[in-house]
Scaffold this motif. Sequence first.
Motif, PDB file in Angstrom:
ATOM      1  N   SER A 238       0.841  -1.201   0.000  1.00  0.00           N
ATOM      2  CA  SER A 238       0.000   0.000   0.000  1.00  0.00           C
ATOM      3  C   SER A 238       0.880   1.256   0.000  1.00  0.00           C
ATOM      4  O   SER A 238       2.090   1.176   0.222  1.00  0.00           O
ATOM      5  CB  SER A 238      -0.954  -0.009   1.202  1.00  0.00           C
ATOM      6  OG  SER A 238      -0.235   0.033   2.419  1.00  0.00           O
TER       7      SER A 238
ATOM      8  N   GLY B  41       0.884   5.367   1.390  1.00  0.00           N
ATOM      9  CA  GLY B  41       0.206   6.316   2.266  1.00  0.00           C
ATOM     10  C   GLY B  41       0.316   7.742   1.757  1.00  0.00           C
ATOM     11  O   GLY B  41       1.274   8.086   1.075  1.00  0.00           O
TER      12      GLY B  41
ATOM     13  N   ASN C 127      -1.946   5.074   5.603  1.00  0.00           N
ATOM     14  CA  ASN C 127      -1.302   6.289   6.099  1.00  0.00           C
ATOM     15  C   ASN C 127      -0.535   6.083   7.392  1.00  0.00           C
ATOM     16  O   ASN C 127       0.046   7.028   7.933  1.00  0.00           O
ATOM     17  CB  ASN C 127      -2.349   7.391   6.340  1.00  0.00           C
ATOM     18  CG  ASN C 127      -3.029   7.835   5.061  1.00  0.00           C
ATOM     19  OD1 ASN C 127      -2.557   7.538   3.960  1.00  0.00           O
ATOM     20  ND2 ASN C 127      -4.126   8.548   5.208  1.00  0.00           N
TER      21      ASN C 127
ATOM     22  N   LEU D 289      -5.242   4.594  -4.757  1.00  0.00           N
ATOM     23  CA  LEU D 289      -5.991   5.395  -3.790  1.00  0.00           C
ATOM     24  C   LEU D 289      -7.435   4.947  -3.607  1.00  0.00           C
ATOM     25  O   LEU D 289      -8.097   4.520  -4.556  1.00  0.00           O
ATOM     26  CB  LEU D 289      -5.974   6.860  -4.217  1.00  0.00           C
ATOM     27  CG  LEU D 289      -4.586   7.505  -4.190  1.00  0.00           C
ATOM     28  CD1 LEU D 289      -4.641   8.876  -4.850  1.00  0.00           C
ATOM     29  CD2 LEU D 289      -4.073   7.616  -2.763  1.00  0.00           C
TER      30      LEU D 289
ATOM     31  N   HIS E 149      -7.868   6.346   1.953  1.00  0.00           N
ATOM     32  CA  HIS E 149      -6.722   7.226   2.168  1.00  0.00           C
ATOM     33  C   HIS E 149      -7.132   8.601   2.656  1.00  0.00           C
ATOM     34  O   HIS E 149      -6.419   9.215   3.448  1.00  0.00           O
ATOM     35  CB  HIS E 149      -5.945   7.408   0.857  1.00  0.00           C
ATOM     36  CG  HIS E 149      -5.237   6.170   0.419  1.00  0.00           C
ATOM     37  ND1 HIS E 149      -5.897   5.105  -0.133  1.00  0.00           N
ATOM     38  CD2 HIS E 149      -3.934   5.827   0.489  1.00  0.00           C
ATOM     39  CE1 HIS E 149      -5.018   4.145  -0.410  1.00  0.00           C
ATOM     40  NE2 HIS E 149      -3.818   4.562  -0.040  1.00  0.00           N
TER      41      HIS E 149
ATOM     42  N   MET F  86      -7.073   9.556   8.498  1.00  0.00           N
ATOM     43  CA  MET F  86      -7.578   9.695   7.133  1.00  0.00           C
ATOM     44  C   MET F  86      -7.989  11.156   6.950  1.00  0.00           C
ATOM     45  O   MET F  86      -9.016  11.573   7.476  1.00  0.00           O
ATOM     46  CB  MET F  86      -8.797   8.777   6.971  1.00  0.00           C
ATOM     47  CG  MET F  86      -9.581   8.979   5.705  1.00  0.00           C
ATOM     48  SD  MET F  86     -11.083   7.953   5.660  1.00  0.00           S
ATOM     49  CE  MET F  86     -12.030   8.675   6.991  1.00  0.00           C
TER      50      MET F  86
END
Lengths: 388, 107
Positions: A13, A15, A74, A146, A299, A316
């Motif tokens: 992933s 962030g 994130n 995203l 995100h 977020m």
Amino acid sequence: MSEFLGYERDDGSIGIRNHTVIISTAPYANDTVKRAADIVDDAIPITHPLGRCQTKPDVFQTYRTLLGYATHPNTFGAVVVAHAGEIVDGDELAEDTAATGRPSASINIHEEKGVMKALDATVDAAREMVQDASAQRRVPADMSKLTFGINCATSDTTSGLCQHKATAGAVWRLIDDHGGRGCFAETPEFFGGENELAERAVNDDVKQDILDRVDHWDKRLQATGYDVRGAQPTPDNMDGGLTTIEEKSLGALVKSGDGPIQDIIDYSEKIPDKSGMYIMDTPGHGAESVTGIGAGGAHFMVISTGQGHTLSNAVMPTIKITGNPHSAERVPEQTDVDVSEALVGDESIEWATEELWDEVADIINGKVTLSEAMGESQFAIHRIGPST
Amino acid sequence: MADRYLEVVESVDNVATALRDVTAGETVTVAVGDKERTIEISEDVGFGHKIAIADIADGETITKYGKSIGNATEDISAGSFVHVHNVESNYGRGDLAEDNEVAAISE
């Protein structure tokens, strides 16, 4: 723009932020978490009143929500603080976090022999993570990575006429042009529009699931023995012109656009990888629905508001948009994007969508939202059953 | 010339949303689809609130976005204020439901 600059994770992933989170597993660790986050100022405290004396459906949901934040795209790393032996287990949460390649630490107040020693250990772990996180650089990444969360807050009649249309335009741009994902929620706010919504499902199973879940909420609300008006719509919804939950819902659904729905998922369940629009089954209660969508891995989120709201999430980033000219004027520090010129002025919805998209692009690449700048956030896990 | 501050979403709607404060006594022209309709406003209606753009009978559907947003609880004449005092919802009516179970446990 088809790329953005983000933080790579071992689990694949990317962030748009690089947070260190300090998570309590139960309310008895909350103070330790808050104190540690006061000292390690860049760390984000996640505290809540759950995690003990919960029955099985709630235990899974609480655990899954906390893990969702510990392993969020994130999130750089997580420090987990537990009090004693809880049904939501701190060691397990830390291990599941480490399994994603993220730094993690597990602190237990009783094992450390007291809150002060536990505070010491938590601060040490968080400080190290915050410093390591700050050394990581953003790298170019594809926008297909995203997930774009959306939510309403203090809707009024302007919502469905203006800002929800801009929101829909922006989220479907990420999905159709960039291969990303979108996720909306707030199932009781489908009442009155659920049949049309269900028709957008990609298959009959999803269609039936949507209808079943809406029906379940209606029955759940009826079982209270009261008219739901006042809870839905809320007093501020009604002040803003919304008369019934149906009117609120038909407006709310405008923010989801009209494209196909891939699936409807449980509260805090991970939003799937396949590109498209998803629904998370949450209540309309903003803090709970936002917390749930964040746990699912969105995100960032656009909160399309009528009257203006402090609703936000620490992990977020939340971008607040309104089309109500009075709100933008009344609560400027809650208004990231003001598109009221498309409602009462000479601008078009296309212009409003561009305004929002420009802000989204900036936020993804590192600009902070007003709520981040103001240090605002709420954290509320939806509960299914009673405490025991 | 239709008043752009009175928005009708779908041509089958029987309410308009006021995007400005509207005063009793005004005569307004409202765009309904590609037609226009003239309405005499009988009550003050504030920004964001709704005005009936047709006579609505007690029990009749209030239509916005081309769909039901509830039913009238009394006769409503065109030009009147439409809101919680004369509209009821068709959802979440625990006060009307028979055989209520104890709330709280669900899944």
